[in-house]
Design a protein around this motif. Structure first.
Motif, short mmCIF file in Angstrom:
data_model
loop_
_atom_site.label_atom_id
_atom_site.label_comp_id
_atom_site.label_asym_id
_atom_site.label_seq_id
_atom_site.Cartn_x
_atom_site.Cartn_y
_atom_site.Cartn_z
N LEU A 155 24.68 2.72 47.27
CA LEU A 155 24.06 1.42 47.46
C LEU A 155 23.05 1.17 46.35
CD1 LEU A 155 23.36 1.59 51.31
CD2 LEU A 155 25.44 0.87 50.13
N PHE A 209 22.14 -7.14 46.53
CA PHE A 209 22.36 -5.71 46.38
C PHE A 209 23.83 -5.48 46.14
CE2 PHE A 209 22.80 -6.58 50.90
CZ PHE A 209 23.95 -5.88 51.25
N VAL A 230 27.21 -2.53 46.32
CA VAL A 230 27.76 -1.28 46.83
C VAL A 230 28.97 -0.94 45.98
CG1 VAL A 230 29.07 -2.53 48.61
CG2 VAL A 230 28.71 -0.08 48.84
N LEU A 288 26.73 -5.59 55.64
CA LEU A 288 27.09 -4.42 54.85
C LEU A 288 27.88 -3.42 55.67
CD1 LEU A 288 26.97 -2.60 52.35
CD2 LEU A 288 24.68 -1.87 53.09
N LEU A 343 31.58 -1.98 54.71
CA LEU A 343 31.85 -0.55 54.51
C LEU A 343 32.94 -0.06 55.46
CD1 LEU A 343 28.18 0.76 54.08
CD2 LEU A 343 29.97 0.78 52.33
N VAL A 398 28.00 7.70 52.50
CA VAL A 398 27.40 6.58 51.79
C VAL A 398 26.00 6.98 51.34
CG1 VAL A 398 26.68 4.16 51.93
CG2 VAL A 398 28.71 4.95 53.19
N TYR A 444 22.31 6.69 49.23
CA TYR A 444 21.28 5.69 48.88
C TYR A 444 20.04 6.41 48.38
CZ TYR A 444 18.80 6.92 53.20
OH TYR A 444 18.10 7.60 54.17
N HIS A 482 14.94 1.73 49.56
CA HIS A 482 15.33 1.04 50.79
C HIS A 482 14.21 1.24 51.81
CE1 HIS A 482 19.64 0.55 49.65
NE2 HIS A 482 19.35 1.59 48.90
#
Length: 598
Positions: free
Chosen positions: A34, A65, A67, A103, A107, A116, A118, A123
């Motif tokens: 992300l 944002f 991904v 999101l 996903l 996933v 990050y 965040h």
């Protein structure tokens, strides 16, 4: 300070960067990463060293944002940036509208199961908690080093300029007084400390300013404020040079790398704002078994409620700025249609502000959208996109200045040559929205979402609307976008006296034109009306003093009170800045009563 017009990021640069990121995914056995717009301070604007989203995708908007998976890449952004996102990114990056698509759903559809990753500094705790709750089974969130940083070879150095003192005589309150007020509230709530991570909150609390973010005079720093009024300030020592005699409170300076160590030593309970606290800090608090109490950043509302000193200062800043904008509009009006390009307009407007002798910076990159570019809500001209405004087009110019006594933000839309009837019809409906907000009276407790429909009513009557909020909060020599107050469908924050907001309805027709009109306004206690009831009533004071374009106003569509408001507003402009402008004859014509021909 000067706005630059470098070539826009080419979509061709993105594919090899995505490929390098995917190699990192594979090597670390991850399935997605992300990439938010934010930095670790969770501000809307970021330093060049933190422009990860722009570097990877090409998208330079202030909200969104991305991904990236081994097979797919998507940019999530809202209606303000849909056109910009598509034009700045390669075809292999899907543009996904928010809030329509979540999101977690994306996903689940495109990944199914997997890991996933990050960066937990980029965040917020609230974002990650929400995502964990909504992810489908089989999808795991993994805190990670930042994979973009691992492949960004020529990443700029972080900002290192020192902070500056902001005089208490301009703030209307000492730093010690502000700290004591916040500490008192911590004690009343039985909280041992609060963690402060928002740069504009610390700028307000400590009466300091910085230059870590372009156009926004905020300092990159974090702090722990304890219930006894002691504050641990985590900032690079070189940034604090020259502030030895400024701080009037109990402050200990500490290296920014030590913040996690000191957070671990905190006593329970610690107050944090999950909407702004980096997830990395939240994890440290949890691992140290420290009780956490969630509450909004305690600086937000006091900062939003401007002191009488701040309001007086910002009124002066707006008069100065208004005169500069008027002289620019007079210059633009004197140019032959089809001879002024966007870069020339931006440069001329900034020069007019410089001529005040008090401009410290522009408050954001000027939006100068001619013709179809006006339909791109947050358009930024580059050397590649620069175009000349043609006869029959509209020219939308959204700009602002940073002065020591105030932050300005104003939008005006003007015709190049003779406007069409449709342009006049639409402009008038937008202007009616400005008037509806400007003249609104509302009971105490009213939130921005309650007023937002007023700005849209005239547009909706002719079957039109806009996809952005009607207004954002504005600071005083601080961020041009300031929370928590907004005029927006989503805002539940009650408006209070002293809050400054923008009032900016608009309309945008893709590949044709954009219209936006914007004044800044302050919430005030209005003069009582005969026969009003015993509620606590609020209203708005107008801060911006620049005429609207009479050539675009269809007077036949206006109600009597709307015509009267425009005439009164224009008369007050003449009174307030008539002696400050160079182009007095132009201003007199622009402010003539609507009963006179334009």
């Amino acid at each position: 300070m000067l706005q630059t017009f470098a070539p826009s990021t080419s979509p061709d640069q993105s594919p090899p960067r995505l490929a390098a990121l995917r190699q990192q995914l594979e090597s670390k056995q991850l399935d997605a990463f992300l990439i938010p717009r934010a930095d670790r301070f969770q501000g809307e604007y970021v330093a060049p060293a933190d422009e990860r989203l722009a570097w990877l995708t090409g998208f330079t908007g202030s909200a969104g944002f991305a991904v990236v998976t081994s097979l797919k890449a998507a940019l999530f952004t809202d209606g303000r940036y849909t056109l910009q996102g598509r034009s700045q990114t390669p075809d292999e990056i899907d543009i996904v509208g928010i809030p329509g698509t979540k999101l977690a759903d994306w996903l689940g559809e495109h990944l199914g199961t997997g890991r996933v990753a990050y960066d937990p500094w980029l965040h917020t705790a609230g974002q990650i908690e929400t995502l964990r709750k909504t992810l489908a089974p089989g999808l795991d969130l993994i805190p990670s080093d930042n994979l973009v940083d691992l492949v960004w070879d020529d990443r700029p150095e972080p900002p290192a300029e020192p902070f500056s003192a902001y005089p208490a005589k301009l703030a209307g309150q000492t730093s010690a007084g502000k700290i004591n007020e916040i500490a008192d509230k911590l004690r009343e709530a039985h909280r041992s400390a609060t963690v402060l991570t928002q740069p504009d909150s610390l700028a307000w609390l400590l009466n300091i300013r910085g230059s870590d973010i372009p156009r926004n005079p905020v300092p990159h720093a974090m702090a722990i404020l304890h219930e006894d009024g002691h504050l641990d300030l985590f900032a690079a020592e070189e940034k604090l040079a020259g502030l030895d005699d400024h701080f009037d409170a109990d402050i200990t300076r500490r290296d920014p790398g030590e913040i996690l160590r000191y957070i671990k030593k905190s006593s329970s309970p610690v107050q944090v704002d999950p909407d702004t606290l980096p997830d990395r800090i939240a994890t440290v608090l949890a691992d140290a078994d420290i009780t956490v109490e969630h509450a909004p950043d305690p600086c937000l509302l006091p900062k939003a409620r401007k002191t009488e000193t701040e309001l007086a200062n910002t009124r002066e800043a707006h008069l100065r700025d208004g005169a500069a904008v008027v002289d620019f509009l007079a210059w633009l009006d004197a140019q032959a249609p089809g001879t002024v390009d966007e870069i020339t307009a931006v440069t001329e407007l900034e020069n007019r502000r410089h001529q005040t002798g008090q401009l410290l910076d522009i408050s954001f990159e000027t939006i100068a959208g001619s013709g179809p570019h006006g339909a791109i809500v947050h358009y930024r001209v580059t050397n590649e996109t620069n175009r000349t405004a043609q006869p029959g087009e509209l020219f939308l110019i959204d700009s602002g200045g940073q002065y020591i006594d105030g932050t300005t933000d104003i939008t005006r839309t003007v015709p190049i040559g003779e406007p069409t009837e449709d342009q006049r019809k639409t402009y008038t409906a937008v202007l009616q929205g400005v008037i509806a907000i400007s003249t609104a009276r509302f009971p105490k407790g009213t939130a921005g979402r309650d007023l937002d429909p007023l700005a849209r009513a005239a547009l909706r009557r002719i079957g039109r609307d806009y996809d952005h909020g009607t207004g954002h909060g504005v600071g005083v020599y601080l961020s041009v976008h300031e929370g928590p107050q907004r005029l927006s469908k989503a805002s539940q924050i009650p408006l209070e006296p002293g809050m400054i907001l923008s009032n900016e309805p608009g309309y945008y027709r893709t590949d044709d034109f954009g219209i936006r009109l914007e004044n800044l306004i302050a919430v005030e206690l209005p003069q009582p009306l005969d026969g009003q009831d015993d509620r606590d009533w609020l209203g708005f004071e107008t801060l911006t003093w620049v005429p609207f374009d009479r050539r675009l106003i269809d007077t036949s569509a206006l109600a009597r009170f709307e015509r009267d408001w425009i005439d009164a507003y224009h008369a007050e402009i003449m009174e307030k800045i008539g002696g400050r402008v160079t182009e007095t004859d132009w201003l007199a014509g622009a402010c003539a009563p609507l009963t006179q021909s334009a």
